[in-house]
Design a protein around this motif. Sequence first.
Motif, short mmCIF file in Angstrom:
data_model
loop_
_atom_site.label_atom_id
_atom_site.label_comp_id
_atom_site.label_asym_id
_atom_site.label_seq_id
_atom_site.Cartn_x
_atom_site.Cartn_y
_atom_site.Cartn_z
N THR A 94 6.00 8.85 0.23
CA THR A 94 4.97 9.36 1.15
C THR A 94 5.13 9.72 2.44
N PHE A 95 4.38 10.77 2.68
CA PHE A 95 4.52 11.56 4.24
C PHE A 95 5.90 12.10 4.27
N VAL A 96 6.87 11.97 3.26
CA VAL A 96 8.04 12.63 3.44
C VAL A 96 8.26 13.54 2.41
N ASP A 97 7.98 13.61 1.08
CA ASP A 97 7.81 14.29 -0.07
C ASP A 97 6.33 15.00 -0.43
N ARG A 98 6.54 16.23 -0.90
CA ARG A 98 5.58 16.94 -1.10
C ARG A 98 5.60 17.46 -2.50
N ILE A 99 4.60 17.29 -3.66
CA ILE A 99 4.90 17.83 -4.64
C ILE A 99 4.05 18.87 -4.98
N ILE A 100 4.55 19.94 -5.87
CA ILE A 100 3.86 21.04 -6.25
C ILE A 100 3.77 21.33 -7.64
N PRO A 101 2.80 20.86 -8.33
CA PRO A 101 2.79 21.03 -9.67
C PRO A 101 2.47 22.62 -10.25
N VAL A 102 3.26 22.93 -11.23
CA VAL A 102 3.33 24.42 -11.85
C VAL A 102 3.04 24.49 -13.29
N ASP A 103 2.24 25.22 -13.73
CA ASP A 103 1.73 25.22 -15.32
C ASP A 103 2.92 26.04 -15.91
N MET A 104 3.63 25.46 -16.76
CA MET A 104 4.68 26.33 -17.48
C MET A 104 4.59 26.66 -18.83
N GLN A 105 3.21 26.09 -19.53
CA GLN A 105 2.91 26.42 -20.81
C GLN A 105 1.86 27.43 -21.07
N SER A 106 0.86 27.39 -20.05
CA SER A 106 -0.35 28.25 -20.56
C SER A 106 -0.03 29.99 -20.09
N VAL B 226 1.03 -1.24 0.05
CA VAL B 226 -0.14 -0.10 0.19
C VAL B 226 0.91 1.30 0.09
N TYR B 227 1.78 1.40 0.69
CA TYR B 227 2.87 2.40 0.86
C TYR B 227 3.77 2.50 -0.53
N ALA B 228 3.90 1.32 -1.15
CA ALA B 228 4.68 1.78 -2.39
C ALA B 228 3.76 2.46 -3.36
N PHE B 229 2.49 1.55 -3.55
CA PHE B 229 1.58 2.13 -4.53
C PHE B 229 1.19 3.76 -4.20
N SER B 230 0.97 4.00 -3.24
CA SER B 230 0.63 5.25 -2.55
C SER B 230 1.58 6.48 -3.04
N GLY B 231 2.92 6.14 -3.50
CA GLY B 231 3.93 7.28 -3.84
C GLY B 231 3.84 7.38 -5.25
N PHE B 232 3.20 6.85 -6.00
CA PHE B 232 3.04 7.22 -7.44
C PHE B 232 2.17 8.12 -7.66
N TYR B 233 2.53 9.23 -8.60
CA TYR B 233 1.83 10.40 -9.05
C TYR B 233 2.21 10.70 -10.46
N THR B 234 1.21 11.53 -11.10
CA THR B 234 1.46 12.07 -12.34
C THR B 234 1.78 13.51 -12.55
#
Length: 382
Positions: free
Chosen positions: A108-120, A72-80
């Motif tokens: 998970t619970f360690v890293d945080r991802i902030i997506p930023v739109d670069m093309q719009s 569960v922990y391994a699968f929870s770490g995937f993101y797009t």
Amino acid sequence: MAWNEPGNNDKDPWKNKGGKNQGPPDLDELLNDLGKKVTGIFGGKTTKGGSGSGKSFSSIGISILLIVASVVYAFSGFYTIKEAEQGIVLRFGEYSGTVEPGINWKWTFVDRIIPVDMQSTRDMPSSGFMLTKDENVVRVEMQIQYRVVDARKYIFSVTNADDSLNQSLDSALRYVVGHAKMDDILTSGRESIRQSVWEELDKIIEPYNLGLIIVDVNFKDARPPNEVKDAFDDAISAQEDEVRFLREAEAYARGIEPRARGRVKRMEQEAIAYKSRIVLDAQGEVARFEKILPEYQAAPKVTRERLYIATMEKVYGNVSKVMVDVEGGNNMMYLPLDKIIQQQNTSNSSGKTTYAPVNDTNVNTSPTSSSGRSDRFNNGGN
């Protein structure tokens, strides 16, 4: 006596529950019962009364729980990360790096991802009443288009990059409008105002490293307050008429100037042709004189008379004058002979006779002089 006092263990409620001597459930017994149930579900056999088997079932249960938790922990770490975005990685709140578009994995619970739109391309408007250089109030509306070029600077350089850009736009717009005249803002100076706002905005945001780039600046509208709108409309109409009259004058000048240049060129060509003709005529006269000179030197008198007769023939052949010889009452016209087509004689009391040549030139004769001849020249009866 209380049930938990020494010597009174028979009254322990955990041992005597249900009328039998029972104690609190043991963890091993719970795990053993759980293992038996799982074994029974999958068709396995259960053994009774074996402590070793209970401990083995407890180890299996813990292992299963650990494996499930790990999966569960391994699968929870995937993101797009989307194609137009770039991800900012924060590890325990500290910047760790950036990730490109696609499927990625994080702790998970360690890293945080902030997506930023670069093309719009994003829009930001700004408007308001502003004071001009000539102390007039005008309402200006402007809109900029921008996009993110550096995700890290966009997130960490300031608290809110969009809000900072908005304040910078207001400051640049008010600065430029405050140094411009109202007529320029409303009419011919709109493009200059737009360029000035763009340059001033770039100067303001450059020290802050916002990670943004200005794509375009649009001057949407500029109008005076409603109280003086009619007067400014009249002024704008007058300026438009001025521009129209200037365009018409320029068109007229473009039409007249080529014709004037053509006339000048024609006059120059005619002058050059006249010069060439005069030079050639003079050269011809010189050549003719050089040919006559030997004849003149051989017979001067004959040559002079011949030149005189030729000259008089040429002169009288080109004018409307006639020469009349009056002698003894007989009038005879000598020159020009080629123009005499009609002759009319009129006698009067004084003995004068009038001749009318073909060119309507009347020749009046007069009595003879003391020598018996007189030459009369008359043009048109005058």
